[in-house]
Design a protein around this motif. Structure first.
Motif, PDB file in Angstrom:
ATOM      1  N   LEU A  12      -3.512   0.523  -3.404  1.00 45.19           N
ATOM      2  CA  LEU A  12      -2.815  -0.756  -3.435  1.00 45.19           C
ATOM      3  C   LEU A  12      -2.014  -0.834  -4.724  1.00 45.19           C
ATOM      4  CD1 LEU A  12      -2.386  -3.495  -2.026  1.00 45.19           C
ATOM      5  CD2 LEU A  12      -4.316  -4.377  -3.345  1.00 45.19           C
ATOM      6  N   GLU A  48      -5.577   4.918   1.160  1.00 42.33           N
ATOM      7  CA  GLU A  48      -4.353   4.377   0.584  1.00 42.33           C
ATOM      8  C   GLU A  48      -4.665   3.605  -0.686  1.00 42.33           C
ATOM      9  OE1 GLU A  48      -2.906   1.963   3.701  1.00 42.33           O
ATOM     10  OE2 GLU A  48      -2.655   3.621   5.117  1.00 42.33           O
ATOM     11  N   SER A  50      -8.666   4.355  -4.176  1.00 43.70           N
ATOM     12  CA  SER A  50      -8.085   4.313  -2.847  1.00 43.70           C
ATOM     13  C   SER A  50      -9.038   3.651  -1.860  1.00 43.70           C
ATOM     14  CB  SER A  50      -7.771   5.734  -2.361  1.00 43.70           C
ATOM     15  OG  SER A  50      -6.854   6.356  -3.225  1.00 43.70           O
ATOM     16  N   THR A 104       0.847  -1.194   0.000  1.00 39.19           N
ATOM     17  CA  THR A 104       0.000   0.000   0.000  1.00 39.19           C
ATOM     18  C   THR A 104       0.881   1.242   0.000  1.00 39.19           C
ATOM     19  OG1 THR A 104      -0.125   0.266   2.413  1.00 39.19           O
ATOM     20  CG2 THR A 104      -1.697  -1.262   1.373  1.00 39.19           C
TER      21      THR A 104
END
Length: 508
Positions: free
Chosen positions: A290, A288, A282, A228
């Motif tokens: 990936l 976040e 995200s 991530t």
């Protein structure tokens, strides 16, 4: 080496089925021992050489390679060989060497694969040569066919194929002539998937030539590492990754194994890219993304990928400049590298490895082992139009591997959604700690603020420190020539002495 069949790796469902079978056999009065319970005469059946392509979840195993003695976790090869022995495809008494076992690439504990390949000789149902490699039976025997209704005969691959009748000699004189029908090949994929745990799935098989080597015939290997963007500047990581392309000396980006006595650490990288996983948005809970790091090369050193990823994480946090990659592969003082690009200083020559921790194994996957089309021809069934084997259900559910893997994927998505809810619930009461990483975005000098640095190691693991020492300023390990020589004069010498005790003529 002898590999005994063991119940240790059986699933709960398989153990229950076995107990029921034994109970049923014990309650039958006056029943005779079935032929399938007798020793299987492998010499009575032909063999062919094949390659098997399979996937496995590395976090459930103690690595790929077979290990002797007790291990905390089973290895993938132990479990796979046990399945081959249970289906009577290989002779367990002759072990790995007896079937000519070769693997494409070794993976460590925790590392997974979506395309591992092994090559070996297995039992065949064909009565005549077919394909590039074939060995006829060593001897013909009259064999009583096992009862096809028993679980053991299904495990042995005789529920559908009944190999016991393949080479029975002689025909009663009063029997009418029966037109010969070419028997189909064994259904290797479904046979093995019936007895393997769901964490190992056979994807395909291919006939191969007698001299085919799954290791040396491989054109390239493709690894994937998932991570991530938490605390990372992915743009900087991409800058570091592109410096890996081409042939370089990777002695500073691997783990040295003196037992292998490697003297050349040059390897060629064909692709090194970082991209978003399937263009997914995200994560709504963490914000976040990936990502996946795709690394393709003709060959790799021990733990090379995990060392490379660890340095890319240091670059992504802003603790190291992308040019550190250029310095780490600049290992030959006699042929030093120039600056990678205009504006950068000439890279330092680094002929001994600095101390640093490699990345976590959990997110690493051996994605593909590539071969020339003339060497392999992957297939799932034997190609027989009358066969509906792939539509039948076994003890692990549907025998269709897509259905099985889709079920696993669905459950993992549910686990992910539930874990996100746990995180969301906790954030209602506890604020996430502030992070100074990546430095390229926060602009904070960790040395002046005495900040706690959470340096990512992959797979949700971190190294916590308040003092960061630049990679090229750290303590260096010994030169590989010194390490290799010490091993030769110590453990290597003792190993050779043990060999001579067992076989005094070994060197003659």
């Amino acid at each position: 080496m002898t590999i005994p069949t063991s119940y240790a790796n059986w699933s709960r469902e398989e153990l229950v089925a076995r107990l029921r079978q034994l109970e049923g056999a014990g309650s039958a009065s006056g029943s005779k021992s079935r032929a399938s319970d007798k020793d299987f005469d492998f010499a009575a059946y032909p063999k062919r050489k094949i390659a098997l392509k399979f996937c496995y979840s590395g976090w459930d195993y103690g690595g790929l390679a077979f290990q002797e003695g007790h291990t905390v976790l089973p290895t993938v090869e132990n479990v796979l060989f046990d399945a081959l022995a249970r289906t009577k495809l290989v002779d367990p008494a002759k072990g790995f060497e007896g079937c000519g076992w070769e693997r494409c690439g070794r993976t460590d504990r925790g590392v997974s694969s979506a395309g591992q390949v092994v090559s070996l000789w297995v039992r065949s149902a064909l009565e005549q040569p077919d394909g590039p490699s074939y060995l006829p039976p060593e001897r013909s025997t009259v064999t009583v066919a096992p009862d096809p209704t028993t679980a053991d005969s299904q495990d042995a691959g005789v529920a559908e194929d009944d190999p016991g009748t393949l080479f029975a000699t002689g025909t009663p004189a009063d029997s009418p002539a029966v037109p010969s029908r070419r028997r189909p090949e064994l259904q290797y994929v479904s046979m093995l998937n019936r007895v393997l745990p769901m964490t190992i799935r056979i994807l395909a098989w291919s006939p191969v030539s007698a001299d085919f080597s799954s290791r040396f015939a491989c054109k390239y290997r493709h690894y994937k590492y998932f991570f991530t963007s938490h605390g990372l500047d992915v743009g900087r990581m991409r800058d570091g990754a592109r410096r890996l392309l081409g042939e370089h000396d990777f002695r500073n980006l691997c783990k040295l194994d003196p037992a292998k006595q490697i003297t050349s650490f040059k390897r060629r990288i064909l692709r090194a890219e970082i991209s978003s996983v399937d263009g997914r948005p995200s994560d709504q809970e963490t914000g976040e993304d990936l990502y996946v790091f795709d690394l393709v090369g003709t060959a790799f050193l021990y733990n090379q990928v995990r060392h490379i990823v660890a340095v890319l994480f240091l670059i992504g946090t802003g603790l190291e400049h992308p040019s550190v990659i250029t310095s780490l592969v600049n290992a030959d003082p006699n042929n030093p590298y120039p600056a990678f690009q205009e504006g950068e200083p000439v890279p330092e020559v680094v002929d001994t490895k600095p101390e640093y921790q490699m990345a976590d194994p959990l997110p690493l996957m051996l994605w593909e082992c590539a071969y020339d089309d003339k060497d392999v021809s992957w297939r799932v069934t034997n190609g027989d139009s009358d066969s509906n084997e792939e539509q039948r259900a076994g003890p692990n559910g549907s025998s269709n591997v897509i259905h099985q893997l889709h079920s696993i994927h669905t459950r993992s998505r549910i686990y992910t959604a539930m874990n996100a809810q746990f995180l969301s619930a906790a954030q209602r009461y506890v604020s996430p700690p502030p992070s100074v990483l990546p430095l390229s975005r926060t602009g904070i000098d960790p040395t002046s603020h005495n900040s706690l640095l959470d340096i990512p190691l992959g797979g949700g693991t971190y190294r916590h420190t308040t003092k960061y020492i630049p990679l090229l300023q750290r303590k260096r390990l010994e030169h590989v020539d010194i390490v290799n020589q010490r091993w030769r004069e110590g453990k290597g010498l003792r190993r050779e002495a043990r060999k001579l005790l067992v076989d005094p003529d070994a060197d003659e």
